[in-house]
Write an enzyme that holds these catalytic residues in place. Structure first.
Site, short mmCIF file in Angstrom:
data_model
loop_
_atom_site.label_atom_id
_atom_site.label_comp_id
_atom_site.label_asym_id
_atom_site.label_seq_id
_atom_site.Cartn_x
_atom_site.Cartn_y
_atom_site.Cartn_z
N THR A 191 0.80 -1.23 0.00
CA THR A 191 0.00 0.00 0.00
C THR A 191 0.83 1.27 0.00
OG1 THR A 191 -0.14 -0.08 2.42
CG2 THR A 191 -1.91 -1.12 1.19
N VAL A 192 2.05 1.22 0.49
CA VAL A 192 2.87 2.43 0.59
C VAL A 192 4.34 2.04 0.54
CG1 VAL A 192 3.08 2.41 3.11
CG2 VAL A 192 3.10 4.60 1.90
N LYS A 248 8.15 3.07 2.08
CA LYS A 248 8.83 3.79 3.15
C LYS A 248 10.29 3.97 2.75
CE LYS A 248 7.35 0.90 6.37
NZ LYS A 248 6.15 0.27 5.80
N TYR A 265 10.10 -10.48 1.27
CA TYR A 265 11.28 -9.86 1.87
C TYR A 265 10.94 -9.25 3.22
CZ TYR A 265 9.68 -5.14 1.58
OH TYR A 265 8.96 -4.01 1.81
N ASP A 266 9.71 -8.69 3.36
CA ASP A 266 9.35 -8.00 4.60
C ASP A 266 9.29 -8.98 5.76
OD1 ASP A 266 7.23 -9.21 3.27
OD2 ASP A 266 5.75 -7.75 3.92
N ARG A 267 8.90 -10.21 5.50
CA ARG A 267 8.86 -11.22 6.54
C ARG A 267 10.27 -11.51 7.05
NH1 ARG A 267 5.80 -16.23 4.11
NH2 ARG A 267 6.13 -16.99 6.24
#
Length: 243
Positions: A10-11, A13, A94-96
């Site tokens: 959604t965004v 950073k 990757y975020d996990r």
């Protein structure tokens, strides 16, 4: 200084780190990355890492290509400071992994459960030996509200804000309480199950959605909204000689 580009569902950073300290975090469009070069011009960055869970637009790719610093693209072949036991690393978001790395950096030698409450809610486990065992993926807060409305004929669209009761007294409060209490019990259940097996377990809670609920487990829960960014920064430093 390090430049971190974290592109989510959604965004996006964009963060600047001085060693392990966050200097600034800027929220940007995940489609255009319009503020990327502006952030880069404000700081003297030495290297950058980009991680994305979406297919990037031509504009975003052009913005990244114009960065005046060496750029590391995080993928399944990127060396990590923890051992990855996931059977299909190519499919691992990757975020996990970054959240797990960020938690492990703060508490090395501890059994850790990392809960990331964003578009989806993910549950990741890394043991005291620094071995990432894998995790689970569950629908996130907004996904649950939308699903109840979209996959039924008459249930209304309800937001998280409003009257919250132990048991709903009308359809709106029944949906709100069902979703929020369902997430609360789900999170508590994961913590209790893992704590039974790993008594010294610590829990990290991160992501865009904040959950406040009463529990006798709060003493072992650490809230860190920038855990993924910190993990990406650690991965970038770990690959310093490979860029």
């Amino acid at each position: 200084m390090n430049l971190i580009v974290d592109i989510g569902n959604t965004v996006a950073k964009i963060a600047v780190f001085a060693d392990t300290r966050i200097v600034e975090v800027v929220y940007d469009s995940n489609a255009g990355l319009e503020h990327l070069l502006e952030v880069c011009r404000r700081y003297s960055c030495d290297k950058a890492i980009v991680a994305t869970v979406i297919d990037l637009s031509e504009q975003a790719l052009a913005q990244l290509a114009s960065l005046p610093v060496p750029l590391l693209w995080l993928d399944e072949k990127t060396p990590l400071p923890v051992e990855n036991l996931y059977e299909t690393p190519r499919t691992l978001g990757y975020d996990r992994m970054a959240a797990v790395v960020g938690a492990n950096e703060q508490f090395p030698g501890r059994d850790l459960l990392v809960i990331d409450a964003g578009t989806c809610i993910t549950y990741e486990f890394i043991d005291a030996m620094g071995r990432y065992h894998g995790g689970n993926i569950s629908p996130g807060l907004q996904m649950r509200f939308k699903a109840l409305h979209q996959f039924t004929g008459r249930l209304p669209s309800v937001s998280a804000e409003g009257r919250l009761l132990p048991m709903g007294k009308d359809t709106e409060t029944a949906i709100r309480s069902g979703v929020l209490k369902g997430i609360e019990y789900e999170i508590s259940g994961y913590i209790m199950a893992l704590k039974h097996k790993y008594p010294e377990l610590l829990v990290f809670l991160t992501g865009g959605d904040d959950f406040s609920f009463d529990t006798n487990l709060k003493s072992i829960i650490f809230a860190d909204r920038f855990l993924v960014l910190k993990g990406l920064n650690r991965i970038l430093n770990y690959n310093n000689d490979r860029i």
